[in-house]
Enzyme design. Sequence first.
Site, PDB file in Angstrom:
ATOM      1  N   ASP A 132       0.809  -1.218   0.000  1.00  0.00           N
ATOM      2  CA  ASP A 132       0.000   0.000   0.000  1.00  0.00           C
ATOM      3  C   ASP A 132       0.842   1.267   0.000  1.00  0.00           C
ATOM      4  O   ASP A 132       0.374   2.350   0.352  1.00  0.00           O
ATOM      5  CB  ASP A 132      -0.951   0.003   1.207  1.00  0.00           C
ATOM      6  CG  ASP A 132      -2.189   0.838   0.971  1.00  0.00           C
ATOM      7  OD1 ASP A 132      -2.523   1.114  -0.194  1.00  0.00           O
ATOM      8  OD2 ASP A 132      -2.851   1.237   1.957  1.00  0.00           O
ATOM      9  N   ASP A 169      -3.920  -4.548  -5.472  1.00  0.00           N
ATOM     10  CA  ASP A 169      -3.342  -3.195  -5.584  1.00  0.00           C
ATOM     11  C   ASP A 169      -1.871  -3.152  -5.972  1.00  0.00           C
ATOM     12  O   ASP A 169      -1.367  -2.093  -6.342  1.00  0.00           O
ATOM     13  CB  ASP A 169      -3.493  -2.395  -4.288  1.00  0.00           C
ATOM     14  CG  ASP A 169      -4.888  -1.878  -4.050  1.00  0.00           C
ATOM     15  OD1 ASP A 169      -5.774  -2.128  -4.896  1.00  0.00           O
ATOM     16  OD2 ASP A 169      -5.118  -1.249  -3.014  1.00  0.00           O
ATOM     17  N   ASP A 310     -11.766   0.299   5.572  1.00  0.00           N
ATOM     18  CA  ASP A 310     -10.715   0.632   4.613  1.00  0.00           C
ATOM     19  C   ASP A 310      -9.581   1.412   5.267  1.00  0.00           C
ATOM     20  O   ASP A 310      -8.513   1.568   4.668  1.00  0.00           O
ATOM     21  CB  ASP A 310     -11.295   1.462   3.469  1.00  0.00           C
ATOM     22  CG  ASP A 310     -12.272   0.678   2.620  1.00  0.00           C
ATOM     23  OD1 ASP A 310     -11.960  -0.469   2.263  1.00  0.00           O
ATOM     24  OD2 ASP A 310     -13.360   1.191   2.315  1.00  0.00           O
TER      25      ASP A 310
END
Length: 336
Positions: A132, A169, A310
């Site tokens: 991330d 991601d 999230d």
Amino acid sequence: MAPHHATLVAVSAAVIALSSALLLGGPAGAANTAKPLTVAQIQAAKPSTLYPGGLAVHPDTKAASVYAGLVKAKKTTEAAAIKKISSQPVALWLGDWYSDAQLKTVVAKSLASAEKAKRTPTFVTYAIPDRDCGDYSAGGLTADEYGTWNQTIATALKGHRATVIVEPDALAMISNCPGTASVRLPLIKAAVTDFAAAGVTTYIDAGNSHWVDPAVMADRLEQAGIAEARGFSTNVSNFYPTADEKAYGLTVSKLTGGSHFVIDTSRNGQGWKGTWCNPTGAGLGVTPRVASGRSKVDALLWIKTPGASDGTCNGGPTAGTWWQKYALALVKQRAK
């Protein structure tokens, strides 16, 4: 800002011990232990062959634990709402929050549960270095640790019918932190090779329809080893309409030799709500299902855990933490 996401980052001993009695029932299908399929067989197979018996409900999920607690507390209205999540086949996320011993135990228990129900489980790997890009779901293993960790999962899955979504991601986030490309592309490619050798149906995550240009994503997928995978995944932990994701997926498919793909519909029932992070007004999407095989879409899956935050945005708790209020809102506003 590009979308990020998280999963539940720990499973308590109490949750791991929870009875598998909450598993989704249904008609028996073909057994999902078998000789590993070759890459060519996986790529040529119909979805029904790759998901024998349909999708499995993992035992011991947080949603199942919450549901059991609500039933015990006689909170019938809330229990009925949470059951709409806990009864569904949601992917199980595997990350650096598990020790090696825990990782093996969790995977083995999920496989045993799925095989008892004659269904096929879905797992997610989520431990890429610099995960991330340091945002809400920051973490991950080192590059040296990652290969061994992935091989542990591949070994545990060998000889079993299972599906793996590889590193949500990770490829799309290269646009946010381009310096990671030289490390994560070869790591993902090696991971895909390990899963291919184990006969596992593998999808490399490809972001979503509103993030990276399809041609750019196709190039990254090629570098990440899609030639050895079944295909790619889209919309993981996001909210874009299924129609948008199918159009995007078909474009990327054409650019990657006809790859198949799966779409995360866990929270896209009300479409895009202006942000990727705990948006107000989101709802559960259509329930998970295996596709007919008439297009490149293999399945509509719940990859993100509905009810997992999230991140610390829009009033949410830490990324991956169960957020009861949000879970109930997702159910209330689910797709009809």
